[in-house]
Motif scaffolding. Structure first.
Motif, PDB file in Angstrom:
ATOM      1  N   GLY B  88       0.799  -1.221   0.000  1.00 26.33           N
ATOM      2  CA  GLY B  88       0.000   0.000   0.000  1.00 26.33           C
ATOM      3  C   GLY B  88       0.832   1.271   0.000  1.00 26.33           C
ATOM      4  O   GLY B  88       0.296   2.370   0.210  1.00 26.33           O
ATOM      5  N   VAL B  91      -0.400   4.220  -2.528  1.00 26.52           N
ATOM      6  CA  VAL B  91      -1.541   5.031  -2.102  1.00 26.52           C
ATOM      7  C   VAL B  91      -1.154   5.933  -0.933  1.00 26.52           C
ATOM      8  O   VAL B  91      -1.503   7.120  -0.901  1.00 26.52           O
ATOM      9  N   ARG B  92      -0.408   5.377   0.050  1.00 26.97           N
ATOM     10  CA  ARG B  92      -0.003   6.204   1.203  1.00 26.97           C
ATOM     11  C   ARG B  92       0.856   7.381   0.772  1.00 26.97           C
ATOM     12  O   ARG B  92       0.710   8.497   1.256  1.00 26.97           O
ATOM     13  N   ARG B  95      -1.345   9.960  -1.108  1.00 29.25           N
ATOM     14  CA  ARG B  95      -2.257  10.630  -0.180  1.00 29.25           C
ATOM     15  C   ARG B  95      -1.497  11.611   0.709  1.00 29.25           C
ATOM     16  O   ARG B  95      -1.896  12.767   0.871  1.00 29.25           O
ATOM     17  N   ASP B 174      -9.122  12.336  -3.368  1.00 27.33           N
ATOM     18  CA  ASP B 174      -9.414  10.898  -3.392  1.00 27.33           C
ATOM     19  C   ASP B 174      -9.368  10.314  -4.800  1.00 27.33           C
ATOM     20  O   ASP B 174      -8.884   9.203  -4.995  1.00 27.33           O
ATOM     21  N   VAL B 177      -5.692  10.000  -5.697  1.00 20.62           N
ATOM     22  CA  VAL B 177      -5.004   9.006  -4.860  1.00 20.62           C
ATOM     23  C   VAL B 177      -5.249   7.589  -5.366  1.00 20.62           C
ATOM     24  O   VAL B 177      -4.329   6.782  -5.464  1.00 20.62           O
ATOM     25  N   GLY B 178      -6.483   7.279  -5.714  1.00 19.68           N
ATOM     26  CA  GLY B 178      -6.800   5.930  -6.167  1.00 19.68           C
ATOM     27  C   GLY B 178      -5.988   5.532  -7.382  1.00 19.68           C
ATOM     28  O   GLY B 178      -5.228   4.559  -7.355  1.00 19.68           O
ATOM     29  N   TYR B 180      -3.502   7.162  -9.139  1.00 16.76           N
ATOM     30  CA  TYR B 180      -2.055   7.410  -9.160  1.00 16.76           C
ATOM     31  C   TYR B 180      -1.341   6.512  -8.144  1.00 16.76           C
ATOM     32  O   TYR B 180      -0.229   6.055  -8.386  1.00 16.76           O
ATOM     33  N   GLY B 181      -1.998   6.278  -7.008  1.00 16.61           N
ATOM     34  CA  GLY B 181      -1.421   5.369  -6.026  1.00 16.61           C
ATOM     35  C   GLY B 181      -1.238   3.975  -6.598  1.00 16.61           C
ATOM     36  O   GLY B 181      -0.206   3.332  -6.390  1.00 16.61           O
ATOM     37  N   ARG B 182      -2.217   3.508  -7.355  1.00 10.58           N
ATOM     38  CA  ARG B 182      -2.119   2.206  -8.006  1.00 10.58           C
ATOM     39  C   ARG B 182      -0.941   2.157  -8.971  1.00 10.58           C
ATOM     40  O   ARG B 182      -0.248   1.156  -9.067  1.00 10.58           O
ATOM     41  N   GLN B 185       2.206   1.921  -7.057  1.00 17.16           N
ATOM     42  CA  GLN B 185       2.307   0.572  -6.487  1.00 17.16           C
ATOM     43  C   GLN B 185       2.792  -0.441  -7.531  1.00 17.16           C
ATOM     44  O   GLN B 185       3.498  -1.392  -7.193  1.00 17.16           O
TER      45      GLN B 185
END
Lengths: 190, 190
Positions: B88, B91-92, B95, B174, B177-178, B180-182, B185
């Motif tokens: 994770g 995402v962290r 965010r 939000d 984050v979803g 771009y975090g993916r 990751q």
């Protein structure tokens, strides 16, 4: 490398017309910015009919690309990458981008610096925004995804060509394509 | 917001020493660049013992962060994000980055512009390189991956805060984050 279409030019040879339009556009884009400089006023300054902008450059954006005197035509490149569909788009996009710009990193670097320091009057940013996002939106079906992909490409270019962040800047093209292509694909597929 | 350690300062109060070191560092970083300005010469200009740099700021990088007068301490923030491990992390990271900088986008924008236009004398870039990459390398076990993640963050920041590329710039935290975090990751896991 901008598309040339066949047809009868008005007022001198086609080459003259192209050159006059490019010179007039360069002046007006610099003086007023891309959005405010109209096709009509550029054509008037060049002493030709406004229809010749579309005739020679396809669009006002095509004219802008021509004023930049780029070593490649970004519209043509991106169109080809996107036309092959969303499968493997991430890797194709990164590979094409790096194959195109690795040999011309100084040109690219100058474009991006202008875009980042003077976004309001940097037509390069408007090209990125309007052309790249439109093409990518068609490919991935979502404007937010498309703009996040542009953000990723912008980050890669900044790291590899401008701030020369190691090892992004020194890694082989293949090493970057694998990892970064996968991450862009995660947005395409998400 | 930079870490303060307890202990006995030499030459005036701890606050005086800190302020003198920050003033001297600001001058020398600007005049010579971050790498060339030594802890020893900064301490000499401030009239204090060089050991007080580590005492008050943890490191020369900590001193640099202090000279920037940032609204947050990026080292502290990133350390916390990375400490929770690779699961994770994407995402962290996104965010935390956006929660930190969305309210201070103008400060961030100024830092990045300096970094992109004058990379050689922009200490902010050296902070990104040395601190962020070191912490991320520890977390993901690979320096190339770490630097590609930094490239992604740089791209997001440029798109959201500087060129204000729509809809990256206007999307909710939000939504960004979803996706771009993916994508970050995907590099962490790759």
């Amino acid at each position: 490398m901008t598309p040339r279409r066949r047809g009868r030019p008005a007022g001198g040879s086609a080459g003259d017309t192209r050159a006059r339009l490019i010179a007039a556009a360069r002046e007006q884009f610099a003086a007023r910015g891309f959005a405010a400089a109209s096709v009509r006023s550029i054509a008037a300054a060049a002493g030709v009919d406004p229809s010749l902008v579309n005739h020679h450059f396809g669009s006002k954006q095509g004219l802008l690309v021509a004023t930049m005197d780029l070593p490649v035509d970004p519209i043509e490149k991106i169109s080809a990458v996107v036309a092959a569909g969303p499968d493997g788009l991430g890797v194709r996009l990164v590979r094409t981008f790096l194959e195109t710009w690795d040999p011309h990193r100084d040109t690219f670097s100058a474009l991006i610096r202008t875009g980042v320091t003077s976004p309001d009057d940097a037509p390069a940013v408007e090209v990125a925004r309007s052309i790249l996002i439109r093409l990518l939106t068609d490919a991935v079906g979502d404007r937010l995804k498309a703009s996040l992909i542009v953000a990723q490409i912008l980050g890669l270019a900044t790291a590899r060509y401008i701030v020369r962040l190691d090892p992004v800047a020194t890694a082989t093209l293949d090493d970057v394509v694998g990892a970064y292509g996968r991450s862009i694909q995660a947005i395409v597929d998400g």
